[in-house]
Design a protein around this motif. Structure first.
Motif, PDB file in Angstrom:
ATOM      1  N   SER A 129     -26.690   7.225  -7.901  1.00  0.00           N
ATOM      2  CA  SER A 129     -28.112   6.245  -8.862  1.00  0.00           C
ATOM      3  C   SER A 129     -28.880   6.585  -8.473  1.00  0.00           C
ATOM      4  CB  SER A 129     -27.294   4.712  -9.690  1.00  0.00           C
ATOM      5  OG  SER A 129     -28.933   4.439 -10.102  1.00  0.00           O
ATOM      6  N   ASP A 130     -30.151   7.584  -9.003  1.00  0.00           N
ATOM      7  CA  ASP A 130     -31.434   8.123  -8.830  1.00  0.00           C
ATOM      8  C   ASP A 130     -32.022   7.409 -10.139  1.00  0.00           C
ATOM      9  OD1 ASP A 130     -30.602   9.714 -10.684  1.00  0.00           O
ATOM     10  OD2 ASP A 130     -31.059  11.509  -9.465  1.00  0.00           O
ATOM     11  N   GLU A 131     -33.497   8.033 -10.001  1.00  0.00           N
ATOM     12  CA  GLU A 131     -35.006   7.471 -10.409  1.00  0.00           C
ATOM     13  C   GLU A 131     -35.358   9.056 -11.299  1.00  0.00           C
ATOM     14  OE1 GLU A 131     -36.005   3.212  -8.626  1.00  0.00           O
ATOM     15  OE2 GLU A 131     -37.226   5.025  -8.589  1.00  0.00           O
ATOM     16  N   LEU A 132     -36.192   9.030 -12.469  1.00  0.00           N
ATOM     17  CA  LEU A 132     -37.173  10.088 -12.881  1.00  0.00           C
ATOM     18  C   LEU A 132     -37.853   9.185 -12.428  1.00  0.00           C
ATOM     19  CD1 LEU A 132     -35.227  10.353 -16.360  1.00  0.00           C
ATOM     20  CD2 LEU A 132     -35.479  11.546 -14.483  1.00  0.00           C
ATOM     21  N   ARG A 148     -53.172  -5.457 -13.115  1.00  0.00           N
ATOM     22  CA  ARG A 148     -54.605  -5.255 -13.527  1.00  0.00           C
ATOM     23  C   ARG A 148     -54.518  -4.386 -14.200  1.00  0.00           C
ATOM     24  NH1 ARG A 148     -58.009  -8.903 -11.309  1.00  0.00           N
ATOM     25  NH2 ARG A 148     -57.398 -10.286 -10.085  1.00  0.00           N
ATOM     26  N   PRO A 149     -54.958  -3.824 -15.506  1.00  0.00           N
ATOM     27  CA  PRO A 149     -55.036  -2.923 -16.603  1.00  0.00           C
ATOM     28  C   PRO A 149     -56.200  -2.208 -16.280  1.00  0.00           C
ATOM     29  CG  PRO A 149     -55.819  -4.796 -17.690  1.00  0.00           C
ATOM     30  CD  PRO A 149     -55.732  -5.523 -16.334  1.00  0.00           C
ATOM     31  N   GLY A 150     -55.710  -0.539 -16.136  1.00  0.00           N
ATOM     32  CA  GLY A 150     -56.452   0.860 -15.617  1.00  0.00           C
ATOM     33  C   GLY A 150     -55.434   1.170 -14.313  1.00  0.00           C
ATOM     34  N   MET A 151     -54.996   0.230 -13.931  1.00  0.00           N
ATOM     35  CA  MET A 151     -54.032  -0.096 -12.276  1.00  0.00           C
ATOM     36  C   MET A 151     -53.305   2.048 -12.589  1.00  0.00           C
ATOM     37  SD  MET A 151     -53.247  -3.248 -10.460  1.00  0.00           S
ATOM     38  CE  MET A 151     -53.320  -2.826  -8.979  1.00  0.00           C
ATOM     39  N   LEU A 152     -53.478   2.415 -11.340  1.00  0.00           N
ATOM     40  CA  LEU A 152     -52.007   3.010 -11.142  1.00  0.00           C
ATOM     41  C   LEU A 152     -50.840   3.042 -10.464  1.00  0.00           C
ATOM     42  CD1 LEU A 152     -51.620   6.641 -11.918  1.00  0.00           C
ATOM     43  CD2 LEU A 152     -52.589   7.059 -10.085  1.00  0.00           C
ATOM     44  N   LEU A 153     -49.780   3.642 -11.339  1.00  0.00           N
ATOM     45  CA  LEU A 153     -48.785   2.800 -10.807  1.00  0.00           C
ATOM     46  C   LEU A 153     -47.457   4.510 -10.641  1.00  0.00           C
ATOM     47  CD1 LEU A 153     -47.720  -0.046 -12.513  1.00  0.00           C
ATOM     48  CD2 LEU A 153     -48.766  -0.091 -10.450  1.00  0.00           C
ATOM     49  N   ASP A 154     -46.815   4.216  -9.615  1.00  0.00           N
ATOM     50  CA  ASP A 154     -45.750   5.534  -8.967  1.00  0.00           C
ATOM     51  C   ASP A 154     -44.313   4.279 -10.057  1.00  0.00           C
ATOM     52  OD1 ASP A 154     -46.358   6.900  -7.608  1.00  0.00           O
ATOM     53  OD2 ASP A 154     -46.627   5.932  -5.767  1.00  0.00           O
ATOM     54  N   VAL A 155     -43.477   5.346 -10.944  1.00  0.00           N
ATOM     55  CA  VAL A 155     -42.578   4.959 -12.019  1.00  0.00           C
ATOM     56  C   VAL A 155     -41.497   5.496 -11.780  1.00  0.00           C
ATOM     57  CG1 VAL A 155     -42.338   4.308 -13.791  1.00  0.00           C
ATOM     58  CG2 VAL A 155     -44.647   4.602 -13.556  1.00  0.00           C
ATOM     59  N   GLY A 156     -40.613   4.922 -11.240  1.00  0.00           N
ATOM     60  CA  GLY A 156     -39.250   4.927 -11.287  1.00  0.00           C
ATOM     61  C   GLY A 156     -38.300   4.535 -12.302  1.00  0.00           C
ATOM     62  N   VAL A 157     -37.241   5.065 -13.429  1.00  0.00           N
ATOM     63  CA  VAL A 157     -36.848   4.925 -14.421  1.00  0.00           C
ATOM     64  C   VAL A 157     -35.662   5.176 -13.830  1.00  0.00           C
ATOM     65  CG1 VAL A 157     -36.569   5.697 -16.906  1.00  0.00           C
ATOM     66  CG2 VAL A 157     -38.824   5.291 -16.350  1.00  0.00           C
ATOM     67  N   GLU A 158     -34.373   4.226 -13.708  1.00  0.00           N
ATOM     68  CA  GLU A 158     -32.978   4.264 -13.084  1.00  0.00           C
ATOM     69  C   GLU A 158     -31.936   5.104 -14.415  1.00  0.00           C
ATOM     70  OE1 GLU A 158     -31.539   1.345 -11.893  1.00  0.00           O
ATOM     71  OE2 GLU A 158     -33.330   0.313 -10.222  1.00  0.00           O
ATOM     72  N   ARG A 159     -31.700   6.369 -13.535  1.00  0.00           N
ATOM     73  CA  ARG A 159     -31.071   7.016 -15.013  1.00  0.00           C
ATOM     74  C   ARG A 159     -29.930   6.050 -14.542  1.00  0.00           C
ATOM     75  NH1 ARG A 159     -31.366  12.981 -14.001  1.00  0.00           N
ATOM     76  NH2 ARG A 159     -31.090  12.590 -11.961  1.00  0.00           N
ATOM     77  N   GLN A 208     -32.456  12.060 -20.777  1.00  0.00           N
ATOM     78  CA  GLN A 208     -32.295  10.719 -19.944  1.00  0.00           C
ATOM     79  C   GLN A 208     -33.106   9.515 -20.189  1.00  0.00           C
ATOM     80  OE1 GLN A 208     -31.817  12.488 -15.753  1.00  0.00           O
ATOM     81  NE2 GLN A 208     -32.325  14.806 -17.075  1.00  0.00           N
ATOM     82  N   LEU A 209     -33.334   9.255 -21.454  1.00  0.00           N
ATOM     83  CA  LEU A 209     -34.418   8.360 -21.405  1.00  0.00           C
ATOM     84  C   LEU A 209     -33.342   7.395 -22.978  1.00  0.00           C
ATOM     85  CD1 LEU A 209     -37.629   9.575 -21.256  1.00  0.00           C
ATOM     86  CD2 LEU A 209     -36.381   8.380 -18.903  1.00  0.00           C
ATOM     87  N   ALA A 210     -33.668   5.961 -22.501  1.00  0.00           N
ATOM     88  CA  ALA A 210     -33.141   5.041 -23.804  1.00  0.00           C
ATOM     89  C   ALA A 210     -33.865   3.882 -23.288  1.00  0.00           C
ATOM     90  CB  ALA A 210     -31.420   5.074 -23.307  1.00  0.00           C
ATOM     91  N   LEU A 211     -33.716   3.449 -24.613  1.00  0.00           N
ATOM     92  CA  LEU A 211     -34.394   1.858 -24.802  1.00  0.00           C
ATOM     93  C   LEU A 211     -33.584   0.589 -23.727  1.00  0.00           C
ATOM     94  CD1 LEU A 211     -35.482   1.294 -28.269  1.00  0.00           C
ATOM     95  CD2 LEU A 211     -36.625   2.229 -26.458  1.00  0.00           C
ATOM     96  N   GLY A 212     -34.366  -0.380 -22.997  1.00  0.00           N
ATOM     97  CA  GLY A 212     -33.946  -1.430 -22.164  1.00  0.00           C
ATOM     98  C   GLY A 212     -33.658  -0.525 -20.738  1.00  0.00           C
ATOM     99  N   GLN A 213     -33.725   0.473 -20.517  1.00  0.00           N
ATOM    100  CA  GLN A 213     -33.609   0.827 -18.999  1.00  0.00           C
ATOM    101  C   GLN A 213     -34.405   0.308 -18.099  1.00  0.00           C
ATOM    102  OE1 GLN A 213     -33.658   5.404 -19.484  1.00  0.00           O
ATOM    103  NE2 GLN A 213     -32.047   5.484 -18.102  1.00  0.00           N
ATOM    104  N   ARG A 214     -34.090  -0.079 -16.473  1.00  0.00           N
ATOM    105  CA  ARG A 214     -34.731  -0.605 -15.740  1.00  0.00           C
ATOM    106  C   ARG A 214     -35.536   0.066 -15.305  1.00  0.00           C
ATOM    107  NH1 ARG A 214     -33.438  -4.679 -11.490  1.00  0.00           N
ATOM    108  NH2 ARG A 214     -34.439  -3.829  -9.361  1.00  0.00           N
TER     109      ARG A 214
END
Length: 381
Positions: free
Chosen positions: A60-63, A269-280, A218-224
């Motif tokens: 189980s990895d992340e995009l 806060r609005p405008g922050m840069l975040l590292d995002v990982g979408v679990e596949r 590989q994307l779907a609504l509700g993914q963590r």
């Protein structure tokens, strides 16, 4: 007479025989050294390595992507009319509720207009009431009563209009949230569109990020979604994919995804840069330790153990990575044994000694203790 086959006298002398013997000994020693060198050249000892068997694992990895945080609701508070500020009723960073007054503009003339309209309304009400009584007694025509009714409705509308102009002089919060910096002071003249402050509802963060169109399947609504910020090291903010854009950008060939992250404590806060990982979705795949991977430019390979304790360098196609492991898409099959540690000493076809297999190590240790590689007895030296 001397025989033609008799040895000359100088060849049978003792000094000459000694020289002959010394030459033969030197020739034997030289041949021995040459043979020993050739033996050493072809008899390198096996390299000591550690191996592991390739087995399927649950993967189980992340995009991965970078995303920008946005408020649930966000607006810049501005004036809708040109007027001088009478009072400012908020502070920077204050939490306000929906409908709470923020700024009051000067409204002397507008307040006077309201009083005038109300007086006209009272007069219209009295005239209408008098006309209604007369109409009931049939002393005036019904048309006159209708005229008075219209005048009354117009007076009521005028009062509502004047009250609206007064209301426009009080700027209120359109929704509950946190105010930004105060940009005006009492006595300032504001015009249509002049920014007064900002208002953000940060109880929930909308996180927007993009992926290449190849990741669409590989994307779907509700993914963590796991989001991380440099402002909060070690913290993971968990949310879900809320929406996926209906269009792919024709220039970048990327699709925009929006996730929603609860933010009750207001740390994001609005405008922050975040590292995002979408679990596949979890899947079965082959994985190897990252230490076993050999990378040469864009070509990846591993050393596979062949029969006879030899290794073969085989190219592999890798997928994603996680916590010191690498997914192998092709090039290996379940049950293959690969070298994990000691790869720097290997090349294609090298002999190995596996110290990772406990039984093999014990047997090899016993053999080495029997003197196979030990020193010769002193008496043979």
């Amino acid at each position: 007479m001397a025989s033609p086959f008799s040895m000359p006298a100088f060849l049978s002398s003792r000094p000459y025989r000694a020289l002959v013997v010394l030459g033969l000994v030197s020739l034997v020693v030289a041949c021995g050294k040459k043979g020993g060198a050739e033996g050493d050249k072809g008899g390198q000892p096996p390299a000591t390595v550690t191996t592991a068997q390739v087995q399927p694992v649950r993967w189980s990895d992340e995009l991965k992507a970078l995303g920008t945080a946005n408020a649930r609701e966000s607006v810049t508070i501005t004036a809708s009319v040109s007027q001088t500020i009478a009072s400012v009723e908020f502070d920077s960073g204050q939490y306000v509720k929906k409908g709470q007054p923020l700024v009051t503009l000067v409204q002397g003339q507008q307040a006077a207009n309201v009083v005038q309209a109300q007086a006209q309304l009272r007069n219209a009400e009295q005239l209408y009431e008098r006309s209604r009584k007369l109409a009931d007694q049939q002393l005036i025509a019904r048309a006159d009563l209708d005229t008075q009714r219209s005048a009354l409705e117009a007076a009521r509308a005028q009062v509502a209009t004047q009250r609206a102009t007064v209301a426009d002089r009080v700027i209120r919060a359109p929704f509950s949230g946190v105010l930004g910096l105060r940009l005006v002071s009492a006595g300032s003249l504001v015009t249509l569109g002049t920014p007064i402050t900002t208002l953000d509802d940060v109880s929930l963060i909308k996180l927007d990020f993009t992926f290449p169109e190849s990741a669409l399947s590989q994307l779907a609504l509700g993914q963590r979604v796991n989001a991380r910020s440099d402002a909060w090291p070690g913290e993971t903010f968990v949310g879900r994919v809320a929406s996926i854009d209906s269009r792919v950008d024709p220039v970048s060939r990327a699709i925009t995804v929006r996730a929603e992250i609860p933010n009750a404590d207001g740390r994001l806060r609005p405008g922050m840069l975040l590292d995002v990982g979408v679990e596949r979705a979890t899947r079965d795949t082959l994985a190897i330790p990252e230490l076993a991977l050999q990378q040469n430019g864009e070509v990846a390979s591993v050393f596979r153990v062949e029969p006879g304790n030899q290794v073969k360098e085989v190219p592999v196609k890798i997928g994603s990575r996680r916590f010191g492991e690498v997914e192998v898409v092709s090039g290996l099959k379940p049950g293959d044994r690969i070298v994990v540690e000691g790869t720097v000493k290997l090349r294609d076809g090298s002999k190995i000694k596996d110290v990772g297999a406990k039984a093999t190590t014990d047997q090899d240790g016993a053999r080495s203790g029997d003197g196979a590689d030990g020193a010769r007895p002193a008496k043979e030296g």
